[in-house]
Write an enzyme that holds these catalytic residues in place. Sequence first.
Site, PDB file in Angstrom:
ATOM      1  N   SER A  44     -10.650  -0.253   6.491  1.00 19.82           N
ATOM      2  CA  SER A  44      -9.553  -0.397   4.978  1.00 19.82           C
ATOM      3  C   SER A  44      -9.392  -1.580   4.491  1.00 19.82           C
ATOM      4  O   SER A  44      -8.053  -1.287   3.802  1.00 19.82           O
ATOM      5  CB  SER A  44      -8.462   0.929   5.335  1.00 19.82           C
ATOM      6  OG  SER A  44      -9.188   2.017   5.225  1.00 19.82           O
ATOM      7  N   SER A  76     -10.062   2.151   2.997  1.00 16.18           N
ATOM      8  CA  SER A  76      -8.785   2.475   1.952  1.00 16.18           C
ATOM      9  C   SER A  76      -7.748   1.845   0.606  1.00 16.18           C
ATOM     10  O   SER A  76      -7.374   2.474   0.213  1.00 16.18           O
ATOM     11  CB  SER A  76      -8.453   3.504   2.685  1.00 16.18           C
ATOM     12  OG  SER A  76      -7.565   3.414   3.642  1.00 16.18           O
ATOM     13  N   LYS A 118       0.682  -1.053   0.479  1.00 18.11           N
ATOM     14  CA  LYS A 118      -0.102   0.097  -0.051  1.00 18.11           C
ATOM     15  C   LYS A 118       0.784   1.440  -0.160  1.00 18.11           C
ATOM     16  O   LYS A 118       1.774   1.412   0.584  1.00 18.11           O
ATOM     17  CB  LYS A 118      -0.746  -0.025   0.890  1.00 18.11           C
ATOM     18  CG  LYS A 118      -1.992   0.802   0.908  1.00 18.11           C
ATOM     19  CD  LYS A 118      -2.914   0.989   2.837  1.00 18.11           C
ATOM     20  CE  LYS A 118      -3.737   2.119   2.606  1.00 18.11           C
ATOM     21  NZ  LYS A 118      -4.778   1.977   3.744  1.00 18.11           N
TER      22      LYS A 118
HETATM   23  N1  GLN Z   1     -13.424   4.033   5.787  1.00 21.42           N
HETATM   24  C1  GLN Z   1     -12.615   4.259   6.767  1.00 21.42           C
HETATM   25  C2  GLN Z   1     -12.556   5.958   6.967  1.00 21.42           C
HETATM   26  O1  GLN Z   1     -12.752   6.623   6.473  1.00 21.42           O
HETATM   27  C3  GLN Z   1     -11.612   3.688   7.678  1.00 21.42           C
HETATM   28  C4  GLN Z   1     -10.811   3.983   7.295  1.00 21.42           C
HETATM   29  C5  GLN Z   1      -9.409   3.276   7.180  1.00 21.42           C
HETATM   30  O2  GLN Z   1      -9.645   2.935   7.796  1.00 21.42           O
HETATM   31  N2  GLN Z   1      -8.109   4.223   6.840  1.00 21.42           N
HETATM   32  O3  GLN Z   1     -11.674   6.689   7.701  1.00 21.42           O
END
Ligand code: GLN
Length: 484
Positions: free
Chosen positions: A170, A146, A71
């Site tokens: 994410s 994400s 990532k």
């Molecule tokens: N979707 C969640 C957010 O927008 C979690 C994102 C994540 O786990 N990095 O914060």
Amino acid sequence: MTVFELQQMYRQGKTGPSEVVRELVKKVEVWEPAIHSLAWFDPEWLTRQAAALEKGTGPKGPLWGVPVVVKDNICVEGVPVTCASRILKGFRPPYNATVIERLQSAGALLAGMANMDEFAFGSSCEHSCYGPTRNPWDLSRVPGGSSGGSAASVAASIAPLALGSDTGGSIRQPASFCGVVGLKPTYGRVSRYGLIAFASSLDQIGPLARTVEDAALLSQVIFGFDQRDSTSGDLPVPDYLQQIKTGVKGLKVGLPKECFGKGLDAGVKTELEKAFEQCRALGIELREISLPRTDYAIPTYYVLATAEASSNLARFDGVQYGYRFPNASNLMELYAKTRGEGFGPEVKRRIILGTFVLSSGYYDAYYGHALKVRTLIKEDFDRAFEQVDCILTPTAPTPAFRLGEKLQDPLTMYLSDIFTISINLAGLPALSVPCGFTPEGLPVGLQWIGRPFQEEVLFRGAYAYQQAAGWHTKRPPEPKGASS
Ligand code: GLN
């Protein structure tokens, strides 16, 4: 191929790292124009790594010659790492994250950097300075986020493994949307050294893979104490693969009644119910439990995570890293223009929200209060784990949604993490495993939640289920118009 299949071919001398790299480049050519899962990819860099492995004479590590996509928020020395943000344009870390050091000593091939939501803020992989990633199962849909690029590249068989990060879902939500396995380890299980911070009390790096055993193998390599991360847990890492096939008879599993009510997509619900039947047939004891504070998880998270993010992102000021506004006439203008131009709209929204909840006069009402609710949410899980060994829920309330569908309405976007976010607040491990397809042909994920540092229970349960259900063998068809 899965990692185990690839390793068998290596053992039999049927292929070598350079040939694997050539195949990988072909896969990238077939899939990338359609899904755009990678933020950075350099075939020459990969070819050099393969050549170095082939020349090496030392013992072969547990991931020797296995490609791993990384990532874009995990530092790899000398390559562009940007968190999919303009503000990190041109940044090349001067050091490796601990997980990257461990991958390299295990003999892995670093395949490229995966697209993501900017700074990991999002659930759709649409908030990226590189443009969105698309879901390999349906190109009109998002891969989740994400870690959308990581999940999509594994689903498209570009690489058998990827690293993601999970602050509120994410890793697990994109794994669910793309039909792959994803694990958010216990907080403290994996070193965060070299992970560009979003919310430091919630962030964890974890594996994405096509099978549970591949995820367990990658976990084995990246888990463990690191003195460079003060929150790293000093606990032994068991041999997961040794125990993964020991069965699940008598395993006590809780189904929280709050997770199966309104808001759950009918297609998702049907697949979950079939999965529970299969679990029963394997000898798992299922019983209803309650996690009464489930409704508070999202508001609590969006206070704490934005507060931590606003503080962590203060370091991007145009002086130390990446992008710098070129014509500033004074320091304030340099900060304002660099940040104004460098950050995308969702990042700005979160910095403003996080700064607000930390500001004098509001701190106790928002941040202080959210910390207390976080403790209550954790107590819900502590009580549940007095009765059961693990908990099953849907990973996400819906299958993959369409590109653009939730962009104008951040609150609906935030709701896609309703079942994953409380796990980060409580610091627990949780794994998403494919459990079927909706009538439209979209993957559904089943989430296994465990006690802290008991990832082995999740691997064992999810492996037994995977073997019975067989969803891991399904692959999305190659995109039309592909060159080979
Ligand atoms: N979707 C969640 C957010 O927008 C979690 C994102 C994540 O786990 N990095 O914060």
